[in-house]
Scaffold this active site. Structure first.
Site, short mmCIF file in Angstrom:
data_model
loop_
_atom_site.label_atom_id
_atom_site.label_comp_id
_atom_site.label_asym_id
_atom_site.label_seq_id
_atom_site.Cartn_x
_atom_site.Cartn_y
_atom_site.Cartn_z
N GLY A 1 -6.68 -62.82 -28.45
CA GLY A 1 -7.34 -64.27 -27.78
C GLY A 1 -7.77 -64.02 -26.20
N CYS A 2 -7.50 -65.02 -25.59
CA CYS A 2 -8.12 -65.30 -24.22
C CYS A 2 -7.24 -64.30 -23.25
CB CYS A 2 -8.45 -66.55 -23.55
SG CYS A 2 -9.79 -67.54 -24.60
N HIS A 3 -5.79 -64.38 -23.59
CA HIS A 3 -5.11 -63.50 -22.46
C HIS A 3 -4.94 -61.97 -22.84
CE1 HIS A 3 -2.11 -63.71 -25.63
NE2 HIS A 3 -1.84 -64.90 -25.72
N GLY A 4 -5.78 -61.52 -23.81
CA GLY A 4 -5.56 -60.20 -24.26
C GLY A 4 -5.75 -59.24 -23.04
N HIS B 1 -7.85 -68.24 -16.21
CA HIS B 1 -8.66 -68.09 -17.17
C HIS B 1 -9.46 -69.55 -17.65
CE1 HIS B 1 -10.75 -66.89 -21.07
NE2 HIS B 1 -10.34 -68.20 -21.61
#
Length: 370
Positions: free
Chosen positions: A155-158, A291
């Site tokens: 997800g977004c923190h990859g 983010h």
């Protein structure tokens, strides 16, 4: 082990769509009208996104946005293209975008392809094998002996997870040159129907890629942004707050209205403890790269940490101009902070399914970068 973040490059697809036009398109192929159409337009406005890029947009004679991948809904049971069809498009479109970002990162960092020792790829919006990593090895003419790691479906923190892997690789090999590339095609997972959480995802997400080269920091690297530490925190009893699941018609994202409240409740105590271990306090952080999962996430972080007005303006700008591109987005924020000569130390924050907060501490002396 501190590593220098070299040659940071960010890339978007060639064509983008204004958010107002995106809302009109959504009304058409989701088959909504009247009160539902008005609510949909309002939702798209509240995201504070102004435009988004997508690999699905096509050229047109009248310059109006066009796409043919998603046909209009023919009935309430219509869910759009099957996942297999979406993955075929992912395999076709993701490599050129990743290649553009990675090749530019190599050029900007003055790294020859033959010098790359490791390759880390990050993506949560598709699968195929041989994958993006193998495609990049071939298209960039990297050594056939390059070590490969793929960070998938996080997800977004990859990209922040990639920082941790790069930190380990650089720490274990002084001569390492680690090419990191994050690429996402979120527009391939548009969901038909009127499920509120799916509509939020439809209104926020976009496509993009970013890349950089990581190498061991040197004494004369003061102008380079350097990753000094990484941290992670699993929020208790929040597994259902953010999910990302494979369905028959694309991947389905759910984002609970609880997420901002969970961030407000749990972020500050953990961040204070983590920063204290690095000899810092929240007040001593010079800039913040958060983010931009959505406007409420940004406002919740700012309120929870007591940040001054304007501290998250760059994150808000990226959200407005690019949308939420999932994993590459934090690198877009860092790139703008770097170019603006933002004060350091800087803390990068991202949130993903779990609910998990990922963080990175970036150091080095601030100076305006080209």
């Amino acid at each position: 082990m501190t590593f220098a973040l070299c040659g940071l490059s960010v890339v978007q697809p060639e064509r983008s769509i204004e958010q107002r036009a995106a809302a009109e398109v959504a009304k058409t192929f989701l088959g909504v009208n009247g009160r539902e159409a008005h609510a949909l337009a309002s939702l798209f406005r509240r995201t504070q996104v102004c435009s988004r890029a997508s690999v699905l947009l096509e050229p047109s004679a009248d310059c109006e946005p066009r796409q043919s991948f998603y046909p209009p809904a023919v009935g309430p049971a219509d869910r759009g293209p099957a996942t297999a069809v979406r993955m075929q498009r992912y395999a076709a479109e993701t490599v050129p975008l990743a290649h553009a970002a990675a090749s530019e990162a190599l050029e900007r960092s003055a790294t020859a392809p033959g010098e790359v020792t490791h390759l880390i790829t990050v993506s949560c919006t598709g699968f195929f094998a041989p994958g993006i990593d193998v495609a990049l090895v071939k298209s960039l003419e990297l050594p056939p002996t390059v070590g490969r790691v793929h960070i998938g479906f996080m997800g977004c923190h990859g990209a922040l997870n990639a920082f941790r892997v790069a930190e380990a690789l650089v720490g274990s090999c002084p001569a390492a040159r680690v090419l990191v590339c994050a690429v996402e095609l979120c527009s391939l997972h548009y969901q038909y129907g009127t499920d509120p959480q799916h509509l939020v995802a439809n209104a926020l997400f976009a496509d993009g890629a970013a890349a950089f080269v990581a190498r061991r920091a040197q004494p004369d690297d003061g102008d380079l942004w350097q990753v000094a530490a990484c941290g992670s925190r699993l929020v208790p009893d929040a597994e259902d707050a953010m999910t990302w699941r494979i369905g028959d018609h694309g991947f389905q994202m759910t984002l609970s209205p609880r997420v901002p409240d969970l961030i407000a409740r749990h972020l500050k105590p953990w961040l204070e403890e983590w920063l204290a271990a690095e000899g810092l306090t929240i007040a001593e952080i010079g800039s913040w790269a958060v983010h931009p999962g959505g406007p409420r996430i940004l406002s919740s972080v700012a309120e929870a940490l007591g940040l001054p007005a304007g501290a998250l303006d760059i994150s808000a700008q990226v959200l407005a101009e690019c949308g939420n591109m999932s994993s590459p987005t934090i690198l877009f924020v860092l790139d703008r902070l770097r170019r603006a000569g933002a004060a350091r130390p800087c803390v990068a924050l991202g949130f993903g399914p779990g609910l998990i907060a990922e963080a990175a501490l970036l150091a080095g002396q601030a100076s305006e970068a080209p």
